[in-house]
Structures are given as structure tokens and as C-alpha cells.
Design a protein around this motif. Structure first.
Motif, PDB file in Angstrom:
ATOM      1  N   MET A 537      47.502  40.252  45.836  1.00 49.62           N
ATOM      2  CA  MET A 537      47.677  40.798  44.018  1.00 49.62           C
ATOM      3  C   MET A 537      47.208  39.904  43.255  1.00 49.62           C
ATOM      4  N   LEU A 538      47.076  38.160  43.966  1.00 53.37           N
ATOM      5  CA  LEU A 538      46.079  37.164  42.882  1.00 53.37           C
ATOM      6  C   LEU A 538      44.402  37.474  42.499  1.00 53.37           C
ATOM      7  N   GLY A 541      43.825  41.035  41.011  1.00 53.10           N
ATOM      8  CA  GLY A 541      44.032  40.208  39.384  1.00 53.10           C
ATOM      9  C   GLY A 541      42.758  39.518  38.973  1.00 53.10           C
ATOM     10  N   LEU A 542      42.489  38.863  40.026  1.00 57.11           N
ATOM     11  CA  LEU A 542      40.954  38.089  39.297  1.00 57.11           C
ATOM     12  C   LEU A 542      40.017  38.537  39.321  1.00 57.11           C
ATOM     13  N   PHE A 545      40.020  41.249  36.551  1.00 56.18           N
ATOM     14  CA  PHE A 545      39.505  39.922  35.197  1.00 56.18           C
ATOM     15  C   PHE A 545      37.745  40.019  34.450  1.00 56.18           C
ATOM     16  N   LEU A 548      36.100  43.028  34.201  1.00 57.81           N
ATOM     17  CA  LEU A 548      36.702  43.370  32.341  1.00 57.81           C
ATOM     18  C   LEU A 548      35.670  42.893  31.955  1.00 57.81           C
ATOM     19  N   ARG A 662      44.023  47.715  33.517  1.00 59.00           N
ATOM     20  CA  ARG A 662      42.970  47.037  34.377  1.00 59.00           C
ATOM     21  C   ARG A 662      41.517  48.420  34.888  1.00 59.00           C
TER      22      ARG A 662
END
Lengths: 895, 291
Positions: A537-538, A541-542, A545, A548, A662
């Protein structure tokens, strides 16, 4: 002091160049008014923003204005020249001229006296109305500042500032060609009768008999996009400084390889780097002693601060042979090998003190000595000044020598920020000097920029100029970025905050930037405590990011961020295309909060990235200002050609979007319609392969229009049909008469690739059980043909061995004419370049090595769409825990 | 670690922990030398100082502007008292609260408590003497961190992914430092390691790496069935009366009961559990509740 006032007047703006005593410089018009002895000026956009400019000369010791009077004002070529009279033993003059769309104000001072002179020179803009004014001081923005604004810090600031309101912007600063140790930008709000001012100032240090000129720059643009307009105008004034050098190896436009090649290239390095768009390697510290990059015999034996380990403990000849082999092996992987130097500003301490004492930098405001392991691990390193010093001279000899020996395409400049003030024996000979409370100095940014310029004068065997890849960091001097071709930011997209890398992008213009480091999940969670799913999950997410922010500000994520991460491998072609197409400061795409938009390229090369960073789903419309991008109206699809509806009105192309969290969108221009007013709506899709493509547009409108489709480099327009009938095609332009609704279908084909994508992608190279084809080379095949044959072997060996986990499948290479069976012919031959399947044979042919390489690697990209995988080596144990039984990190549908 | 049992002798030493609950069972933990007396760190609880300036502790950083530091207000410390406070505004430079302490050759433990809302912390004991040949030094480090305050939470990092410490709770840290011959002083540093973030530090202790730990239990009318000493994070108990030959199986422990465990590793945090014959458990933490 006699100030040169350039006062706003409403003058005609239509006459370029000097006419009598007036000058049109971009959107600023100048006129000498003999009666008032002032030089008047006006901006095309808003006379209220700019009400005057003043060139100021100040004695640096007394802080008093120089006593000057205007002696003459006259045209001089295409410039307007002003000469001043003064009682001081100085000659002072200025010229105003136009460079592209910028106004250049060049001030020249000659010291005819017997003592060293310190002259501060400033160009100050007077702003008549500060209502709604925002100011950019080269790094930060203040909205309607009510007190002095300006960071008063040289490092980390752009050489230009900006002030703007809703209607107009004014860019003001140093010319990008200036090499200066110091400048400042500051804004002073109105006080009493004194109007607001925006000022750029710098310093000249002149020895007796010495002359120096400093050029300021100003430009005016519309106001909507704020200081980004000034950035855009600055890039337009010196486009060559905001793109990589035209003659350096274009592979530096890609991202870094992050040690997939150096020092130990493996069997799979070439394929991993190619698939991950890694174009260059950071060949870290390929020397034994910092400061001696050649490895000279006379410097080899010394007593380092710590015991050398690893290869640096080898005897000299053995080490140099090891280095030659590693560079050769690295170059064979197809990446540019960047020979690491710490910008030659760090030198092993004993070497620096004993051999190059004139180069030592003594500066209590910055670190000048590393006594902890760093460059080589065993040296203590001392800060030095590598320009017009003994070390600077030796550095140039050494850099030329290692290029000659190893034939690499780039130097990798670490610690390129240019920190440290030099006051040593060479100081009097240096340009770009300034002073502070301790006297005259030359900052190390001058030396670093000069060394970068020198590197660009070196050439390698294939005729390319040696490139500069650097690690400047956002707190660098502006000069370090201007003379780099490609750069890293030594950090992650979340380093400090989400905008830490923005200022480096502003400095870099359209050059490549790449993140560095990696995810470092242990800085977020305790990996021992975390479950595999928590780590996954981490990491997702990274990675999101990273995606993006890469889109938002134009950075390429290198392998630590992409290797084994499904979503980023999918996005890499798009991210790389964005960055290499060129980040554009003026987005020209209006979006509501909290959406952000970023534009790359213009015209039919336009790419517009959109995203938000909230947890919600947002429905909105992006409104693209066509007048900023094209002659007519641009029509967009998703990056992959997926269908989008475009509504055209009021000069804008409006695309409605629904955007979950996201989940960025990258719009790609697919066609331009001229005139824009003839069309009200267009639904567009495109499906382009390597050998063929189709563009479909459902049009609503009325009147005669011309449609220009985007045509990828390998394709050309073959036919067009509107409402079932053939259309006239002239070049790439299609003429139509609209009357309500209709469907346009444009077919594209390739003159190089064929006969179709299916045949090209399904060519039977090999199967898991073994090769099903043979590569044929001519008996006299050159190095390029042999190299490409090997790369094709590697491609399928990688696929069947590394990815599919089977046995190594090596396609055999033969010489001579193809025998029976599936054959791949790779050769330099007369005739047009082609990648064509004819019967059982695939011909990859071109007239030159360069053409052959280009079409070969384009073909591999096409093959990647079939042989696609994000499994490019999952190394870290925490990533393996996150991926579980899979070979790469996946994104669940619901995330 | 060596076990030495003295029972029923009562050792006169500092009472560290007592009254785990409202009942009359009393657990006393002491060390030899006494825990507080063995502490070489000065102003360990940050109670000395003038307003926001702690005594003894100073800031070390190359970029002071990157930090906001001071002595935390009364009530923000670990036991409602004071603490060292630090905010790092970005990652341009690390910064540390530090003090120097005299040392002799041997093993030491540097420990204390931290609380953080985010950022990566480094606590380290370090020193170097370059005036002798060869130079000697020590650089013993412990990193801790949390991303709870990261701007990536929760959109990009879901709360469920985080394993970091609760921002309202103090947690222990410890690090072993082996001081070589020739080093007479080392520095104790605690701070933010090249990340933005905020942290509090309290109840610092620097002393011998091992101490003899004495636990004394009195039932005050209740019978004690067993005594267990557990080290946090270690499955095997440090001491269990059930394994003690001096404690006959099936019989209550003598009252008072005292046991001394020699050479207890001071990097650890220990829970002492006394169970009555009625099945009630009484627990105390060492070092912790009394420090």
C-alpha cells in the motif's frame, strides 16, 4: 547620479528595430525624448503595470550613486546607445537592443583610474499601480506585498524576477548569458509619493584599465499566467540555453540508469535500461584519488585518510585496465556513460594543499573540508576553485585526457551548485566577481559554469560534443543549470515538500530532469513491523505520487522508482515523451481547483497532463487556450488515443473529464482545425501503431475547414474520408466542407515499417523451446550491424529466460544470404530505410548506421507492446515482500 | 546476565517502581549502582533551564534557520513535565540537541524517550580523538521515524499502511556505545536527520551498559505465587521464579521476596510481573514509570 529614465508612453508598437531614437523590443517600445532627456517606453499589455525603468550605478564602497550625466543618445546599428559623462575616471555607457522578444539593456563601465572599482549596477522598474500585483523574486511569490519582498539570497534563485497583475506581466532580471557571482531581485511597495519598484541588481569589480559589461533583460507578456509568462519569454529569448546542447548525444534526454550499468554491467543491463528509458549512467567516482581523475603515476601513491578498499586498492595499471573494461562494457549497453567528477570543486586534501594551493577556497560560510567518507571513501576532500587556477588548468588537461582514453559521451557533475567564495591568488584574473563584507570574491558557480562550457568543447569519436549531466540541487546557482544538458534532483518527489523540485524545473526550461534516490519505505514505516500488504500500500502510494509529480513538473522517474512497478512502467513512455517534448511554463489550460494542469510542447506536439491530489473524484472541464498553442483549434484524445469529446467555443477547446483520486490524465493533441470557429464539437479517437494508424473525428460544425492531423514521425497520411467520401489531402492537410455533423476517418501508413503491425509484431523470432529464426548479416557487416544483431538476440534471450523463466533462447547469427526459414536481415544498404516483412524474411535496412539504429530501436519499442512486462528485476527484499508471489507490484482495480 | 538471589535480605537502594495497582502488593526495583546516580547525562529530564532554554543541552546544526527548538512547556514532557522540543522545517540539514559527557573505556548505553509527529530521528553517541595515533572514536546510532504527519497521508499513504508511533505517546530508544581506550569524552545527540518533522526528547540516560537489577516484592497480606521479569521485544523471560531453584514449586514465594539479576542490559525495557495466589497480576515497568 543621473538616472536613465524609460517612461511609459503610448507609442505605436509596429516598427521593429531602431528608427531614429526609438526601438521596438518585443512587447516593450522605447523612445528617446530629447526635450525631457528621458527614454520613454511602453508595454503592449498594460500601461498601468510599468511606468518607468531606471538604470542605476552605485559606488560599492561609498554606497553613493555615481555622478553621471547623459552625454548622447543615438542609434548604433540596431541598438540605441547612451553615453554618460562623469568626473570619475570611468567610462560609462549603455545600449538598448532587442533579442528575439526580449529587451536587452547592456551597461558597460571601464575603469580608467588607478584603483580597483566596485560598481553596483541595477535596472529598476517603476510600477504605477500595485493593485492586484503579485511578485516573483526568483524563487518565491508574494501576493500584493506590503513590504520589501526579495529573499536576498543568491543561491537557489533564478536570474529573473517578475511582477504581474490580471492584464500584464513584466519579467526583469539578468540576461541568461550573464555569469555573475551575485545578484539580487527585490520589490519595494509604494511609500508616500514614491511608486512601487521592482529591481535587479548585480556587481562589477574592475581592476585599473579593465572594462566589464552586464546585460539586463526585460520582457512583457499578458498577466494570466503570472511569472510563468516571464519564464516563457526568457526561454524564448535564449532557447539554446534551455535545451540540451544541439550536438550532444540525445540519449542524455532520457533518465538516469541508477547503477544498472556502472560499475557492473550485466547480461540484462542493456535491455533493462532500454525498457526503463534510462539513457545515461552516473559512473560514480571512477578514480582512486579525488582530484586526480586520470590516475597519474605521480599522484597514485599517497597516504589517504582511510584505507582504500575494493577496486581502488588495486595497483595502478590493474585499476586503469579495470576502468577501461567497465567503460567499454557500459557503453555496449547503449547508455551514455557519465564520467563522475565532483564538478572538480573537491580535491583530495593533501593534493589540494600541496599541489594546488592557489585553488583552495577559504570560506567560513560554507563547508570546505570533508573528513568523513565521501567521494572515494578513503579521502578527505577539500573545496577548491577549478578555473584559472593550477587545479583548473590541470582539470581541463585531465578531462580531455580521460575523454580521449575512454571515449565516453558525458561528464557527470556532482555537487554542481557552485557554492563557496574564492578569494585566492587568481582572483584578480576572474570575471563575474562581486564583493561582500569581507571584500572581493568570485563564487564557485563561475568556475563550474566555465568548466561545463569547456566540456562542451570536447568531442568524442562519433562527433558528438561531450555532454554535462549534473546534480545541482534546487539551492544551486542559476549558472550551473544553464550549462548542464540533463540533470538529476538528488531526492524523491516528496523531498522536503511537493514543490521542492519546481525551481530546478524553472531554471532548466526544457532540459531533462530526473528524480534520484528511491522509495526508501523505511523512512515511512518500520519494515520489520509492517506486513507485505502494508508495504505494498505504501509503495503504490509513493509510486502514484511519483507519477503525478513527474507529470506535474516534468521529471523522469529512474529505475529505483520504476523497476518492478506496473503502473510506472506503463506510464514511462508517456512520461519520457512529455519531458523530451519540453515542459512549458505557460500551461494555457484553465482548470478549476484542486485540479492542476501542465503542458508539454505546442501545436500538434501538445501534451497536457491533469490531475488532483485529493481523495475525491472530480468532474470538471479543462479549457485549452488555442491561441497560445496553434493557429486553429486543437483536438485531444487521451495519450493512448482513447476517445475524448472536445467542445470548441470562445477560442477554447474544452474537454470534460471525470477524475478519480490518484488517476492522472494525459491529453494528446491529435488534430488542428482551421478556422476554430467552424467547429463546435468533435469527438476524437486515434489508434496509431508503428506501420499504420487511424484517426477518427466526429465533427459538428459549419463551413470550410482545414484539418491537420498529428502524424507520428514514422507515419504519413495515406487517405482521408469524410461522411464516406474521399477528401482532398495536400501534404498532411485535409480540406472539408462542414454542414452539420459528419465522420472523418484519416488513415496513416508508414513508408518504413510494414506491411502491417500484425506482421511486424508476430514475426516468429523465437519460442520458449528455442529460436525460430536466424539473423543474417553481410560478410562485411560493420560494428553497428553486429551490435544490433546482438541486441536482437538479447531482446529475446531476455524475454524467454529472464521474463518467462525458461532456458536461454539465443537466435543464431549467420553471415551471407538468408537460407530457408524465418530470416532477419540486418544491414546497411542502398535504398530507403525499411523494416519490412516479406514472406519469411524481416528486412531491417537503412543507408547509414544512424538510420539503421534509429529504425531498429523504434521497432523494439513496437515489439515491447507485445512483449511487455514490468518485471525488470525485483531486487529489494521489501519489494519482494510487497509483491508476494508476483513478479512485480500490481495495482488492484479498486485503488 | 547473571542471576544472584538474595532472599530474604532487603537491599537498601532507591525505590524505583511500586504499586502497580490499588492492591497492597508492592514491587520495588532497584539497581546497583542506583539508576539515577549512574546517569552521566546532566539535566536528563530537562527540568533545569530558563523558560524555553534548557540548561546543559545545546543545538548542533550547520543550518540553524532550519530549526525551531526549545524547552517544551510544562506538561509536554513524558511525565507531564518538560522535554526537549525540535521542529525541522525541511531536509536541507540535520540538527541535534546535544551535550558532552566524560567517559572511560567500556560499554555504555544511551537511552531516552521520544515522541514525534513525523520525520526521521537520529539519536547517537559519538566522539573521536584524533590527537593520538591511530585515532579512536565511537559513533553509535539509532534511527526512529514516523510518517504520520507526512503530507502524503492519507491520500497517497493510507493510514492502514502506517506502522509508525502514536504521535501522542513517548517511546523508548537506546543505543550501545563501546568507548575505546583514549577517548575521554563523547557527545550525546538527538535530533532530526535530514527530514522535516517534529520531535520531543525526555528522560535521557547514559550510563553503564549493564547494571545489576534487584526486584523486591511484598504481598502485604497477599501471597505471591510467582515473579517474572520480561524484556520488551524478547520472548524468553529474563527471570522466572518458576525456574528458580530457590523457589520451591507449588509454594508461595517468601514475603518479602527479593531477587537480583546481574548484568542486565540497559538497552532494554523490562516488565516485572508479580502474580498472587489469587490469580491477580501486578506489573511495573523498568525503567519507565518512576523515571
Amino acid at each position: 547620479m543621473k538616472r536613465l529614465l524609460i517612461i511609459v508612453a503610448l507609442l505605436a508598437l509596429s516598427v521593429p528595430g531602431v528608427l531614429a531614437q526609438q526601438l521596438q523590443a518585443g512587447n516593450i517600445a522605447l523612445h528617446w525624448d530629447a526635450a525631457s532627456e528621458t527614454l520613454q517606453a511602453t508595454s503592449a499589455y498594460d500601461p498601468q503595470l510599468l511606468s518607468g525603468l531606471a538604470l542605476q550605478f552605485t559606488d560599492g564602497r561609498t554606497q553613493q550613486p555615481l555622478p553621471l550625466e547623459v552625454e548622447s543618445v543615438a542609434p548604433e546599428g540596431e541598438a540605441l546607445a547612451i553615453r554618460y559623462a562623469t568626473e570619475r575616471p570611468l567610462q560609462v555607457s549603455a545600449t538598448c537592443s532587442m533579442l528575439r522578444e526580449g529587451l536587452i539593456v547592456q551597461a558597460t563601465v571601464q575603469n580608467d583610474g588607478a584603483q580597483q572599482e566596485w560598481i553596483a549596477v541595477a535596472l529598476s522598474a517603476t510600477i504605477s499601480s500595485s493593485d492586484g500585483l503579485s511578485v516573483f523574486d526568483g524563487r518565491n511569490v508574494a501576493v500584493e506585498p506590503q513590504e520589501r519582498f526579495g529573499e536576498d539570497e543568491f543561491m537557489g534563485r533564478l536570474q529573473i524576477s517578475s511582477a504581474w497583475n490580471a492584464d500584464a506581466s513584466l519579467g526583469l532580471g539578468l540576461a541568461s548569458t550573464e555569469l555573475r557571482s551575485w545578484f539580487d531581485h527585490y520589490y519595494l511597495p509604494p511609500e508616500g509619493d514614491a511608486p512601487a519598484t521592482l529591481t535587479t541588481t548585480t556587481q562589477l569589480v574592475l581592476e585599473p584599465g579593465q572594462s566589464d559589461s552586464v546585460s539586463f533583460w526585460a520582457a512583457s507578456r499578458p498577466g494570466e499566467w503570472g511569472f510563468y509568462e516571464s519564464l516563457d519569454a526568457c526561454y524564448a529569448t535564449w532557447p539554446e540555453l534551455y535545451r540540451r546542447g544541439a550536438n550532444v548525444d540525445p540519449r542524455v534526454d532520457y533518465g538516469g540508469a541508477q547503477y544498472r550499468v556502472w560499475p557492473n554491467a550485466t547480461e540484462w543491463s542493456a535491455e533493462i535500461c532500454r525498457r526503463l528509458y534510462a539513457g545515461w549512467e552516473w559512473c560514480y567516482a571512477p578514480f582512486r584519488r579525488t582530484g586526480d581523475i586520470v590516475g597519474r603515476e605521480r599522484f597514485w601513491d599517497y597516504e589517504p585518510a582511510r584505507e582504500p578498499t575494493g577496486v581502488r586498492a588495486m595497483p595502478r595499471e590493474e585499476y586503469l585496465q579495470w576502468r577501461r573494461e567497465r567503460f567499454a562494457a557500459g557503453q555496449a549497453t547503449g547508455v551514455v556513460m557519465g564520467f563522475y567528477v565532483p564538478s572538480q570543486v573537491w580535491c583530495e586534501e593533501q593534493l589540494a594543499r600541496e599541489v594546488y594551493p592557489d585553488a583552495l577556497i577559504e570560506d567560513p560560510t560554507t563547508r570546505t573540508l570533508f573528513t568523513t567518507p565521501w567521494v572515494t571513501g578513503h579521502d578527505n576532500e577539500r573545496l577548491v576553485f577549478p578555473y584559472r587556477t593550477s587545479f583548473g588548468d590541470q582539470s581541463r588537461i585531465d578531462m580531455a585526457e580521460v575523454v580521449e582514453e575512454l571515449d565516453f559521451r558525458a561528464f557527470a557533475f556532482d555537487t554542481a551548485g557552485g557554492r563557496g567564495k574564492y578569494r585566492g591568488p587568481a582572483l584578480a584574473e576572474l570575471e563575474g566577481r562581486a564583493w561582500d563584507e569581507s571584500g572581493v570574491y568570485c563564487r564557485n558557480n563561475i568556475a563550474v559554469a566555465r568548466l561545463m562550457q569547456f566540456v562542451h568543447t570536447l568531442q568524442v569519436s562519433d562527433g558528438h560534443d561531450v555532454a554535462v549531466i549534473s546534480n545541482p540541487n534546487p539551492n544551486c546557482a542559476y549558472t550551473s543549470v544553464l550549462y548542464s544538458d540533463s540533470m538529476m534532483l538528488e531526492g524523491e518527489p516528496w523531498k522536503v515538500d511537493r514543490t521542492y523540485g519546481d525551481s530546478l524545473r524553472w531554471m532548466a526550461g526544457q532540459k531533462t530532469l530526473t528524480w534520484w534516490e528511491g522509495y526508501g519505505p523505511d523512512t515511512f514505516i518500520d519494515l520489520e513491523q509492517a506486513s507485505g500488504e502494508q508495504i505494498a500500500m505504501l509503495l503504490r502510494g509513493l509510486a502514484d505520487f511519483t507519477l503525478l509529480q513527474s507529470l506535474r513538473i516534468g521529471y523522469i522517474p529512474p529505475p529505483h522508482f520504476t523497476q518492478g512497478y506496473e503502473r510506472l512502467v506503463e506510464w514511462l513512455p508517456a512520461l519520457t515523451e512529455c519531458v523530451t517534448t519540453g515542459w512549458q511554463p505557460v500551461t494555457a489550460a484553465r482548470v478549476p481547483e484542486p485540479i492542476w494542469a501542465t503542458r508539454y510542447g505546442g501545436g500538434l506536439d501538445t501534451l497536457i497532463a491533469l490531475a488532483h491530489e485529493t481523495a475525491d473524484t472530480h468532474e470538471f472541464e479543462v479549457a485549452i487556450q488555442n491561441a497560445r498553442l496553434a493557429e486553429g483549434a486543437l483536438l485531444f484524445t487521451d495519450y493512448d488515443g482513447s476517445e475524448r469529446t472536445n467542445r470548441i467555443a470562445d477560442g477554447e477547446t474544452r474537454v470534460p473529464l471525470t477524475m478519480p483520486t490518484r488517476t492522472p490524465v494525459l491529453l494528446r493533441a491529435q488534430a488542428e482545425i482551421i478556422p476554430a470557429a467552424a467547429v463546435t464539437e468533435a469527438t476524437v479517437s486515434a489508434d496509431h501503431g508503428v506501420s499504420e494508424g487511424v484517426l477518427r473525428i466526429s465533427l459538428s460544425g459549419d463551413g470550410a475547414v482545414t484539418i491537420r492531423p498529428r502524424v507520428p514521425a514514422e507515419l504519413q497520411v495515406a487517405s482521408a474520408r469524410f461522411a464516406g467520401a474521399a477528401c482532398a489531402v495536400t501534404g498532411d492537410a485535409i480540406a472539408l466542407d462542414l454542414d452539420g455533423q459528419g465522420e472523418l476517418e484519416v488513415r496513416l501508413t508508414s513508408a518504413v515499417f510494414g506491411p502491417n503491425d500484425e506482421a511486424l509484431l508476430d514475426f516468429p523470432f523465437a519460442e520458449a523451446t528455442g529460436p525460430t529464426s536466424t539473423i543474417y548479416l553481410a560478410a562485411d557487416a560493420g560494428a553497428t550491424e553486429q551490435y544490433l544483431a546482438a541486441r536482437l538476440q538479447t531482446y529475446f534471450r531476455y524475454w524467454f529466460d529472464r521474463i518467462e523463466g525458461g532456458d536461454a533462447v539465443t537466435i543464431p547469427v549467420e553471415t551471407g544470404a538468408p537460407a530457408a526459414g524465418n530470416a532477419v536481415v540486418i544491414r546497411v544498404a542502398a535504398g530507403e530505410p525499411r523494416v519490412q516483412v516479406e514472406g519469411d524474411t524481416l528486412f531491417i535496412e537503412a543507408q547509414t548506421d544512424e538510420q539503421l539504429s534509429a529504425i531498429f530501436f523504434r521497432y523494439l519499442r513496437a515489439l515491447d507492446t507485445k512483449y511487455w512486462t514490468p518485471e525488470l528485476g525485483v531486487g529489494a527484499s521489501w519489494l519482494r515482500r510487497a509483491t508476494g508471489d508476483k513478479q512485480w507490484l500490481e495495482w488492484p482495480e479498486e485503488e | 546476565m547473571r542471576l544472584h538471589i538474595r532472599t530474604p535480605l532487603i537491599v537498601a537502594s532507591m525505590v524505583l517502581l511500586t504499586f502497580a495497582c490499588a492492591s497492597a502488593v508492592e514491587i520495588t526495583v532497584s539497581t546497583d549502582p542506583p539508576y539515577e546516580a549512574a546517569n552521566l547525562a546532566q539535566n536528563p529530564g530537562v527540568e533545569e533551564g530558563a523558560d524555553g532554554d534548557p540548561a546543559i543541552w545545546n543545538l548542533s546544526t550547520a543550518v540553524p534557520a532550519n530549526f525551531t527548538v526549545g524547552r517544551a512547556e510544562e506538561g509536554e514532557g513524558r511525565n507531564g513535565t518538560r522535554a526537549l522540543h525540535m521542529i525541522a522545517h525541511d531536509d536541507v540539514m540535520s540538527g541535534y540537541w546535544y551535550q558532552s559527557v566524560p567517559v572511560e573505556p567500556g560499554d555504555y548505553v544511551f537511552r531516552g524517550w521520544y515522541r514525534t509527529t513525523g520525520g526521521r530521528m537520529l539519536m547517537y553517541a559519538h566522539g573521536r580523538n584524533t590527537e593520538i595515533v591511530p585515532p579512536v572514536g565511537v559513533d553509535a546510532r539509532a534511527f526512529h521515524g514516523s510518517s504520520i504527519a507526512s503530507f502524503l497521508v492519507p491520500v497517497f499513504i493510507p493510514h492502514e499502511a502506517l506502522t509508525g508511533p502514536d504521535p501522542d505517546t513517548y517511546y523508548p530508544f537506546s543505543v550501545l556505545a563501546t568507548v575505546p581506550e583514549g577517548l575521554e569524552q563523547i557527545t550525546l545527540s538527538m535530533g532530526m536527520y535530514f527530514t522535516p518533522g517534529e520531535a520531543w526528547f525526555d528522560d535521557i540516560w547514559f550510563g553503564p551498559a549493564e547494571l545489576d537489577l534487584t526486584v523486591r516484592v511484598t504481598g502485604e497480606g497477599q501471597q505471591i505465587a510467582s515473579l517474572t521479569v520480561l524484556r520488551e521485544g524478547v520472548e524468553a523471560p529474563v527471570y522466572r521464579s518458576a525456574d528458580d531453584p530457590a523457589c520451591p514449586a507449588g509454594q508461595p514465594l517468601p514475603d518479602p521476596f527479593e531477587v537480583t539479576i546481574e548484568g542486565v542490559d540497559m538497552r532494554g525495557t523490562y516488565t516485572i510481573v508479580a502474580e498472587t495466589t489469587a490469580g491477580e497480576e501486578h506489573r511495573v515497568l523498568f525503567p519507565g514509570e518512576a523515571q
